[in-house]
Design an enzyme around this catalytic site. Structure first.
Site, PDB file in Angstrom:
ATOM      1  N   CYS A 278      39.962  33.762  47.815  1.00  0.00           N
ATOM      2  CA  CYS A 278      39.541  35.092  48.262  1.00  0.00           C
ATOM      3  C   CYS A 278      38.699  34.991  49.523  1.00  0.00           C
ATOM      4  O   CYS A 278      37.870  34.090  49.628  1.00  0.00           O
ATOM      5  CB  CYS A 278      38.702  35.769  47.191  1.00  0.00           C
ATOM      6  SG  CYS A 278      39.601  36.036  45.672  1.00  0.00           S
TER       7      CYS A 278
ATOM      8  N   ASP B 296      47.545  46.543  39.334  1.00  0.00           N
ATOM      9  CA  ASP B 296      46.980  45.385  40.019  1.00  0.00           C
ATOM     10  C   ASP B 296      46.634  45.711  41.467  1.00  0.00           C
ATOM     11  O   ASP B 296      47.519  45.745  42.319  1.00  0.00           O
ATOM     12  CB  ASP B 296      48.072  44.288  39.920  1.00  0.00           C
ATOM     13  CG  ASP B 296      47.901  43.124  40.842  1.00  0.00           C
ATOM     14  OD1 ASP B 296      46.794  42.604  40.931  1.00  0.00           O
ATOM     15  OD2 ASP B 296      48.913  42.727  41.479  1.00  0.00           O
ATOM     16  N   VAL B 297      45.367  46.032  41.735  1.00  0.00           N
ATOM     17  CA  VAL B 297      44.928  46.235  43.120  1.00  0.00           C
ATOM     18  C   VAL B 297      43.567  45.580  43.341  1.00  0.00           C
ATOM     19  O   VAL B 297      42.826  45.326  42.391  1.00  0.00           O
ATOM     20  CB  VAL B 297      44.844  47.734  43.512  1.00  0.00           C
ATOM     21  CG1 VAL B 297      46.228  48.360  43.602  1.00  0.00           C
ATOM     22  CG2 VAL B 297      43.957  48.525  42.595  1.00  0.00           C
TER      23      VAL B 297
ATOM     24  N   THR C 250      37.566  38.256  50.636  1.00  0.00           N
ATOM     25  CA  THR C 250      37.056  39.633  50.665  1.00  0.00           C
ATOM     26  C   THR C 250      35.560  39.663  51.001  1.00  0.00           C
ATOM     27  O   THR C 250      35.103  40.483  51.804  1.00  0.00           O
ATOM     28  CB  THR C 250      37.297  40.307  49.292  1.00  0.00           C
ATOM     29  OG1 THR C 250      38.700  40.386  49.094  1.00  0.00           O
ATOM     30  CG2 THR C 250      36.693  41.690  49.225  1.00  0.00           C
ATOM     31  N   ARG C 251      34.807  38.743  50.386  1.00  0.00           N
ATOM     32  CA  ARG C 251      33.351  38.769  50.616  1.00  0.00           C
ATOM     33  C   ARG C 251      33.025  38.421  52.063  1.00  0.00           C
ATOM     34  O   ARG C 251      32.091  38.973  52.644  1.00  0.00           O
ATOM     35  CB  ARG C 251      32.656  37.803  49.656  1.00  0.00           C
ATOM     36  CG  ARG C 251      32.783  38.269  48.217  1.00  0.00           C
ATOM     37  CD  ARG C 251      32.161  37.306  47.249  1.00  0.00           C
ATOM     38  NE  ARG C 251      32.420  37.749  45.881  1.00  0.00           N
ATOM     39  CZ  ARG C 251      32.123  37.055  44.795  1.00  0.00           C
ATOM     40  NH1 ARG C 251      31.550  35.861  44.923  1.00  0.00           N
ATOM     41  NH2 ARG C 251      32.388  37.526  43.604  1.00  0.00           N
TER      42      ARG C 251
ATOM     43  N   SER D 264      35.561  22.475  22.292  1.00  0.00           N
ATOM     44  CA  SER D 264      34.373  21.642  22.316  1.00  0.00           C
ATOM     45  C   SER D 264      33.162  22.475  22.744  1.00  0.00           C
ATOM     46  O   SER D 264      32.064  22.344  22.179  1.00  0.00           O
ATOM     47  CB  SER D 264      34.633  20.487  23.289  1.00  0.00           C
ATOM     48  OG  SER D 264      33.656  19.530  23.165  1.00  0.00           O
TER      49      SER D 264
ATOM     50  N   GLY E  75      42.416  37.070  52.182  1.00  0.00           N
ATOM     51  CA  GLY E  75      42.746  35.956  51.300  1.00  0.00           C
ATOM     52  C   GLY E  75      43.104  34.735  52.131  1.00  0.00           C
ATOM     53  O   GLY E  75      43.322  34.824  53.341  1.00  0.00           O
TER      54      GLY E  75
HETATM   55  P1  XMP Z   1      41.163  31.752  41.141  1.00  0.00           P
HETATM   56  O1  XMP Z   1      39.743  31.436  41.468  1.00  0.00           O
HETATM   57  O2  XMP Z   1      41.504  31.555  39.702  1.00  0.00           O
HETATM   58  O3  XMP Z   1      41.300  33.319  41.430  1.00  0.00           O
HETATM   59  O4  XMP Z   1      42.104  31.045  42.049  1.00  0.00           O
HETATM   60  C1  XMP Z   1      42.442  34.073  41.165  1.00  0.00           C
HETATM   61  C2  XMP Z   1      42.116  35.557  41.347  1.00  0.00           C
HETATM   62  O5  XMP Z   1      41.799  35.843  42.718  1.00  0.00           O
HETATM   63  C3  XMP Z   1      42.090  37.222  43.002  1.00  0.00           C
HETATM   64  N1  XMP Z   1      42.891  37.264  44.229  1.00  0.00           N
HETATM   65  C4  XMP Z   1      42.388  37.586  45.444  1.00  0.00           C
HETATM   66  N2  XMP Z   1      41.144  37.993  45.817  1.00  0.00           N
HETATM   67  N3  XMP Z   1      41.885  38.063  48.081  1.00  0.00           N
HETATM   68  C5  XMP Z   1      40.908  38.250  47.152  1.00  0.00           C
HETATM   69  O6  XMP Z   1      39.785  38.612  47.523  1.00  0.00           O
HETATM   70  C6  XMP Z   1      43.144  37.679  47.774  1.00  0.00           C
HETATM   71  O7  XMP Z   1      43.997  37.534  48.644  1.00  0.00           O
HETATM   72  C7  XMP Z   1      43.405  37.433  46.379  1.00  0.00           C
HETATM   73  N4  XMP Z   1      44.536  37.051  45.707  1.00  0.00           N
HETATM   74  C8  XMP Z   1      44.173  36.945  44.404  1.00  0.00           C
HETATM   75  C9  XMP Z   1      42.838  37.753  41.782  1.00  0.00           C
HETATM   76  O8  XMP Z   1      41.930  38.526  41.022  1.00  0.00           O
HETATM   77  C10 XMP Z   1      43.269  36.490  41.061  1.00  0.00           C
HETATM   78  O9  XMP Z   1      43.495  36.687  39.683  1.00  0.00           O
END
Ligand code: XMP
Length: 323
Positions: A176, A119-120, A178-179, A302, A278
């Site tokens: 997230c 998990d990274v 990151t973008r 559905s 994040g």
């Molecule tokens: P949702 O949209 O279901 O997304 O809340 C959960 C997924 O987000 C990822 N994740 C992160 N991505 N910064 C990121 O860019 C973070 O701090 C972070 N934490 C989680 C991860 O893939 C998760 O399953």
């Protein structure tokens, strides 16, 4: 410089098709993680410290899905959570790709984990290759889930290194940044379209991870080619998530939901932060996750019937996206 347009969940809809399905019960939404593991519900809860510990993993298993125990705690604590997962076939846990990851893998394997999630944030990486190969050679009978990747070539490389399922999507999750911080990412749905075209010579499963806001998005992800979805925010705030209820100034009950690369999460699990990719937020405290999973399951059933599909494969064959 290369430029290409890309689609996200909100950019598309599925065109309804003729259906001869008379009851949602006729629809089978099961999906195979591998030859030995069939999930009745194609939903996996994310290995985040505000989403999946033993309580969530047990509820996910009860509903037919899977929960991956997060790694943002001591090895002993993570092992204890795995021990509390009742169903041996559903013991899944996350490890990193550096530091103590081999110790964790051994300890988790020893308590019955056969689904190890490497998990990274940026999985298409030289260290991932080393880690997958190490884990595969030490535990050849374990299912290796790895990620995250955002491209076809990322998917192909992780598959060739030995991954059995791959988490697809970078930076698309609700928490997230990151973008925003790095300018990198590919819209989640496009990532599925791209990874589906990967040529890997064996059956490596696609997990659409992050950015899934409702059962409609789950149906779109499955229709686009995903075998499973991985979700965080859809389950956040329920009883089964770790953490205490917080009372906000207006008296409402809330729980923390945070990205694992947020400053807050990093500070709490390793006493410092080196990046801030994040968001940490609070969401309304909600009831039992089982109720949410039933609603999602009904929505997915559905959705398949709107495409005239009795199972996920038929959905993928019948689906027609409109932009
Ligand atoms: P949702 O949209 O279901 O997304 O809340 C959960 C997924 O987000 C990822 N994740 C992160 N991505 N910064 C990121 O860019 C973070 O701090 C972070 N934490 C989680 C991860 O893939 C998760 O399953």
């Amino acid at each position: 410089m290369i430029y290409k347009p890309a689609l996200s969940y909100d950019d598309v809809l599925l065109v309804p098709k003729y259906s001869d399905i008379t009851s949602r019960k006729e629809v089978d939404i099961s999906s195979e993680l591998d030859k030995n593991r069939l999930l009745q519900l194609p939903i996996i809860s994310s290995p985040m410290d505000t989403i999946t510990e033993s309580s969530m993993a047990n509820s996910m298993a009860d509903a037919g899905g899977l929960g991956v125990i997060h790694r943002y705690n001591s090895l002993e604590m993570q092992v204890e959570h795995v021990r509390r997962v009742k169903d041996d076939a559903r013991k899944a846990a996350a490890i990193g790709i550096t530091g103590d990851y081999l110790d964790r893998a051994r300890a988790l394997y020893d308590v019955g984990v056969r689904i190890l999630c490497l998990d990274v944030a940026h999985g298409h990486h030289v260290l991932m290759e080393k880690a997958i190969k190490n884990i595969k050679s030490l535990y050849p009978d374990a299912h290796i889930m790895a990620g995250n990747v955002a491209t076809k070539s990322g998917f192909e490389d992780l598959a060739s290194w030995g991954a059995d399922s791959i988490r697809c999507n970078i930076g698309g999750g609700s928490i997230c940044s990151t973008r925003i911080q790095t300018g990198h990412g590919v819209p989640g749905l496009q990532t599925i379209f791209d990874c589906l075209r990967a040529d890997v010579g064996r059956d490596v499963k696609i997990i659409a991870d992050g950015g899934i806001k409702n059962s409609g998005d789950i149906v779109k992800a499955l229709a686009a080619g995903a075998d499973f979805v991985m979700v965080g925010s859809l389950l956040a705030g329920t009883h089964q998530t770790p953490g205490d209820v917080i009372y906000s100034t207006d008296g409402s009950r809330r729980k923390i939901y945070r990205g694992m690369a947020s400053k807050e999460a990093q500070n709490s699990w390793r006493g410092k932060h080196s990046s801030n990719e994040g968001i940490s937020t609070t969401v309304p405290a909600r009831g039992d996750v089982a109720e949410i999973l039933v609603d999602l399951e009904n929505g997915i059933r559905s959705g398949l019937s709107y495409s005239g599909a009795r199972n996920i494969m038929e959905l993928q064959i019948n689906s027609e996206f409109i932009v």
